[in-house]
Design a protein around this motif. Structure first.
Motif, PDB file in Angstrom:
ATOM      1  N   SER A   1       4.658   1.967   7.947  1.00 48.60           N
ATOM      2  CA  SER A   1       4.899   2.681   6.708  1.00 48.60           C
ATOM      3  C   SER A   1       6.210   3.442   6.804  1.00 48.60           C
ATOM      4  CB  SER A   1       3.745   3.637   6.429  1.00 48.60           C
ATOM      5  OG  SER A   1       3.625   4.575   7.456  1.00 48.60           O
ATOM      6  N   ASP A   2       6.828   3.687   5.649  1.00 44.43           N
ATOM      7  CA  ASP A   2       8.044   4.499   5.630  1.00 44.43           C
ATOM      8  C   ASP A   2       7.670   5.982   5.675  1.00 44.43           C
ATOM      9  OD1 ASP A   2       7.227   5.231   3.093  1.00 44.43           O
ATOM     10  OD2 ASP A   2       8.672   3.972   2.055  1.00 44.43           O
TER      11      ASP A   2
ATOM     12  N   THR B   1       0.872  -1.173   0.000  1.00 43.07           N
ATOM     13  CA  THR B   1       0.000   0.000   0.000  1.00 43.07           C
ATOM     14  C   THR B   1       0.902   1.213   0.000  1.00 43.07           C
ATOM     15  OG1 THR B   1      -1.809  -1.038   1.220  1.00 43.07           O
ATOM     16  CG2 THR B   1      -1.635   1.361   1.363  1.00 43.07           C
ATOM     17  N   GLY B   2       0.570   2.184  -0.799  1.00 43.63           N
ATOM     18  CA  GLY B   2       1.414   3.361  -0.768  1.00 43.63           C
ATOM     19  C   GLY B   2       0.909   4.447  -1.680  1.00 43.63           C
TER      20      GLY B   2
ATOM     21  N   GLY C   1       4.770   7.122   3.449  1.00 41.92           N
ATOM     22  CA  GLY C   1       3.437   6.547   3.583  1.00 41.92           C
ATOM     23  C   GLY C   1       3.278   5.164   2.998  1.00 41.92           C
ATOM     24  N   ASN C   2       4.372   4.492   2.641  1.00 40.83           N
ATOM     25  CA  ASN C   2       4.284   3.229   1.924  1.00 40.83           C
ATOM     26  C   ASN C   2       4.596   2.025   2.815  1.00 40.83           C
ATOM     27  OD1 ASN C   2       3.956   4.680  -0.565  1.00 40.83           O
ATOM     28  ND2 ASN C   2       6.116   5.190  -0.383  1.00 40.83           N
ATOM     29  N   VAL C   3       3.870   0.957   2.574  1.00 37.15           N
ATOM     30  CA  VAL C   3       4.138  -0.336   3.206  1.00 37.15           C
ATOM     31  C   VAL C   3       4.320  -1.326   2.069  1.00 37.15           C
ATOM     32  CG1 VAL C   3       3.214  -2.159   4.668  1.00 37.15           C
ATOM     33  CG2 VAL C   3       2.733   0.224   5.202  1.00 37.15           C
TER      34      VAL C   3
ATOM     35  N   GLN D   1       0.299   6.765  10.190  1.00 39.38           N
ATOM     36  CA  GLN D   1       0.279   5.596   9.319  1.00 39.38           C
ATOM     37  C   GLN D   1      -0.753   5.862   8.229  1.00 39.38           C
ATOM     38  OE1 GLN D   1       2.563   3.343   9.770  1.00 39.38           O
ATOM     39  NE2 GLN D   1       3.217   3.914  11.832  1.00 39.38           N
ATOM     40  N   THR D   2      -0.766   5.029   7.223  1.00 37.65           N
ATOM     41  CA  THR D   2      -1.645   5.210   6.073  1.00 37.65           C
ATOM     42  C   THR D   2      -2.870   4.314   6.208  1.00 37.65           C
ATOM     43  OG1 THR D   2       0.299   5.680   4.718  1.00 37.65           O
ATOM     44  CG2 THR D   2      -1.735   5.126   3.556  1.00 37.65           C
TER      45      THR D   2
ATOM     46  N   ARG E   1      -2.715   9.444   4.865  1.00 39.33           N
ATOM     47  CA  ARG E   1      -1.704   9.355   5.912  1.00 39.33           C
ATOM     48  C   ARG E   1      -2.001  10.413   6.958  1.00 39.33           C
ATOM     49  NH1 ARG E   1       3.397   7.366   7.016  1.00 39.33           N
ATOM     50  NH2 ARG E   1       4.886   8.792   7.971  1.00 39.33           N
TER      51      ARG E   1
ATOM     52  N   ARG F   1      -2.322   0.417   7.350  1.00 42.60           N
ATOM     53  CA  ARG F   1      -1.162  -0.394   7.049  1.00 42.60           C
ATOM     54  C   ARG F   1      -0.002   0.111   7.893  1.00 42.60           C
ATOM     55  NH1 ARG F   1      -1.283  -3.365   2.375  1.00 42.60           N
ATOM     56  NH2 ARG F   1       0.272  -4.524   3.580  1.00 42.60           N
ATOM     57  N   THR F   2       0.831  -0.812   8.357  1.00 43.06           N
ATOM     58  CA  THR F   2       1.958  -0.426   9.204  1.00 43.06           C
ATOM     59  C   THR F   2       3.057  -1.472   9.090  1.00 43.06           C
ATOM     60  OG1 THR F   2       2.564   0.257  11.421  1.00 43.06           O
ATOM     61  CG2 THR F   2       1.047  -1.588  11.275  1.00 43.06           C
TER      62      THR F   2
END
Lengths: 398, 398, 398
Positions: C154-155, B46-47, C158-160, C129-130, C97, C151-152
């Protein structure tokens, strides 16, 4: 019938405005064999030299801010990020990251330069650092003054991190000896800066006044995080250990409206940890002449020259061709005195650059620049070499 | 009583507006054993696929600008950074970094795509490069034309740095053979691009029309500075030496208001340094149908289709459910002809992707997309494999 | 004479506004020998802790957005990037996010903190997190509630990306037990969060509530792409394998207008892949008192305290000196229970931080903060150590 009362809209704070500009440069390099031996084969290139966006506005009636970032160098680098309060008992006060008050060419906006880059003497200036500055004008705006204290050497994000040193000051005063407005001006200025660099490390370096590719970060390890590919520095001391530095600069300019001669000379007294004191120095002379007669205006609060605005903005169909300017510059920077000093890894070298430029101002906020630079480089071990650069810039700002 | 003179507010230049959007994607991958053997185990994710901010506005009455950056890929990458002048004797003139005039799907805004990504044929297009373009419409906006010259291959910041080559051109012409407005349109177009890539290096690569993770930079060493983790390219030549490239593309579209069939076919003639000429080719067909009856509008200045605007924007309490669209696409790209050619490190591979999509337009500027992609991949040594992707996107723009 | 019909200007969507702020911090560290042995020699520093720009506005009458990025940490990191719809049948819905609903100090804006950083308990919170969140107020804004799925881990963008796990939920409810407005408030709150971290990896870490230098990315390899130089984490588990985590938090606050006592206590039940369950916990108490009498306002939609606005904004010439506040805080976080667990590479450690602060609010949107922190650190093998930090912050926002 009563008149309609037009209610004056009250100004609310904070407010904002977005400004920005980009510079799209192209450069071709013609190197002598000695130049290739000294600097490597410099690659031609096209690219965005600067691409900046800023939010700017007022915090209160008397306080304002700017947050400006440059997206052109792979990272979004800090440019002007500050807030300031005007008309305090100590003049105007600015806090944050900004151009330190040292050098007339440094304090000329990069949007207004008659050449693509500042002269090589730029290497001997603190430029943008993070600190606090008091500044104002005096004598009916015929005098400007500024004093500043800051942390140094900051990275591209305004940060200094290190126990040893990391402090500096800068002071500047300018005056108009002759002030006949757009007709004739004589500007003089004196600048000083004291640096006790963070981690006791310093580097002096400069390209030949043209740059394409990625711009390196200078300074101690840890400040630069990107692999770099671009025009190499022509003069370069590398990072060397230092106790403290005193920079001195004198400015002079003679303006007669459409024409301008501007010159600066500066020297840096470097105290090495060995106790030795080494001086490196440089200077430049610039001459500008606007063929179409527009004035090169003097910015009385900055103590530097500003933007040429075409009387007849470009409109081909109506036969309006904007404003045209020719300019010439000779600059020199000699870092050879540092060559061979303990801890100095680089060659230093001495560079004399001669440039001519043709500037075509389309509108107040769009222009095209053409420039030729001849760089005479003296390497302490490899001798003299010769590099020619042909470059152009397109710039739009808002 | 005299009428009150309402003073028309005079327009001042430059002006600005801030626009932006973000796309939040989620993707699940279902791979056959052969797919895992060929591509590795693709991770779900997800992103933010894109998160862009732009400053845009007018420089003068006839000149405008855009400075747009995408923050979604760890670096703030250049998107559209240009200025343009309209109505010159040569049409409109655009300078900077922009989408080159090649390909109908490429010139469809990424905000308006019926699928999450452009078709795999996207690999065979110059797309955004830094240069200068002339463009306009003709015949009462039934024809669009554009010619462009640019530097290539530029990095994500619009820069080309290298002595060898680095030039390209692109040309596009489109016409409406039938033009009954929202009722019926027949669009055809022809595109060509010549590339003499910088450093004589080229790479063709594409994912399976869905992407999560970090998007790699393609091209010569030095352009990509980040470690990459994300969906691997399905087809990929790797970086290989090349003399020059000619790209050709034909476009066709048949619109009947709420429905649309669009197709492109393109091929790339690659001149290798060995003197050999290799052709790779690809194509796609897309079919769209808006269940709720809204028109898919044709953008007459871009020669591409635009935004579906719901007649009844989403308002659950009032029983308004926005607009719904179904779409299908088949695309193919065959890079196998380059496999085994001297200097080509990658496998090439051939990819045929079949997609179905369900698009839910909440408002004019908010939507949700669901997509399933089946990718049939042929590896020249490992044979056929099968990858299924289930993905969704939420997009908001302003 | 007919009255002039003043046509009400119709609101058009989408709209935009630019907001931003920067925090310029300076910190000096005084370490005991044991502290240096445990943490290394922490370097003093000055730098921009945060420098954020945001575009925010409305998409429709009922939908709004925010896109905020922080430029202070070498990369332009995602902060709040979301869109939301208000007044749906399920309350307000936010997608993107954002700060997850867990923790009163976490949900207090970083612009409004009485100390330079949140307490060390911050390590035990999902924070940004997003995902998607439902939230609203109830009982005449005396209750706030929020539930979120995301989702977690995340960087920073905002991405996982990873097949294993990567899901979490957070829930929060707060209530005002006593509600006499600016005179007296008693706030309580309960929070829970479930985490099934992506790639089955987790890290708990915290500095001593002051930070200069570059802020590291926490989490699995591949999320952090930059070399880091800055204040090291005082407590730190390193990245360790984990099955799932349950976080619990209780909030309490007693406000009497110009004064405030606020406290939270939280614990994290960590299920290790070995089947073992380990609990780590932490808490803090903050006391604030505005010397000049201004109220510390309670934000009824956020369930957290907001901005102190000086009654007499700073104007030295008129004798107005803004608002002054004193504050104290004690916080503790004990990660030692994780020390020595299988797969836990770090020491964990236990940190008790005691801080005092003096805050000088110049205007509503400009302030200066001074803080002293004493950190008592217990290392499971090296024993106790003592670190003192003196820090200041200047902050401006718009």
């Amino acid at each position: 019938v009563a008149p309609i009362a037009i209610k004056k809209e009250e100004k609310t704070y904070p407010d904002f405005k977005v400004t920005g500009f980009f510079q799209l440069d192209t450069a071709y390099f013609d190197q002598s064999d000695e130049s290739i031996a000294t600097l490597g084969d410099i690659q031609d290139g096209t690219g965005f030299r600067r691409a900046r966006l800023a939010a700017t506005g007022n915090l209160t009636e008397r306080a304002s801010y700017q947050m400006e970032f440059d997206f052109a160098q792979a990272q979004a680098r800090f440019v002007d990020v500050w807030a300031q309060i005007k008309d305090t008992p100590f003049g105007n006060v600015r806090i944050g990251r900004f151009r330190q008050p040292f050098g007339m060419s440094e304090l000329t906006s990069i949007r207004e330069l008659p050449f693509l880059e500042r002269p090589t003497t730029f290497a001997l200036a603190p430029f943008r650092q993070t600190g606090i500055m008091l500044f104002d004008t005096a004598a009916d705006e015929q005098i400007t003054w500024a004093v500043s204290g800051f942390r140094t050497l900051s990275d591209n994000f305004g940060n200094v991190y290190g126990d040893n040193g990391g402090y500096g000051t800068a002071e500047r005063i300018t005056a108009l000896l002759v002030d006949r407005g757009d007709c004739r001006l004589v500007h003089i200025g004196f600048d000083h800066s004291y640096l006790n660099p963070g981690r006791d490390q310093l580097q002096y370096a400069s390209q030949d006044e043209i740059f394409v590719g990625q711009q390196p970060n200078l300074g101690p390890t840890g400040l630069s995080v990107f692999p770099i590919e671009g025009v190499p520095p022509f003069v370069n001391t590398g990072v060397f250990p230092v106790d403290q530095v005193n920079l001195f600069n004198v400015e002079g300019a003679l303006s007669f409206g459409r024409g301008l001669i501007q010159s600066e000379y500066r020297w840096s007294n470097v105290d090495l940890p060995t106790g030795e004191n080494v001086t490196v120095e440089g200077g430049y002379v610039t001459a500008r002449y606007v063929l179409t007669g527009e004035v090169i205006p003097y910015n009385r609060t900055a103590g530097a020259f500003g933007r040429v605005k075409p009387k007849r903005p470009l409109d081909v169909c109506q036969g309006d061709w904007g404003a045209w300017e020719i300019a010439g510059r000779v600059s020199t920077l000699d870092l050879n005195p540092l060559f061979g000093q303990p801890g100095v890894p680089g060659k230093g070298r001495e560079l004399t650059s001669s440039s001519v430029a043709l500037n075509w101002y389309w509108w107040a906020n769009g222009k095209c620049q053409f420039e030729y630079v001849n760089g005479q480089l003296n390497d302490p071990t490899l001798g003299d070499s010769d590099t020619n650069t042909f470059a152009s810039r397109v710039q739009f700002d808002f």
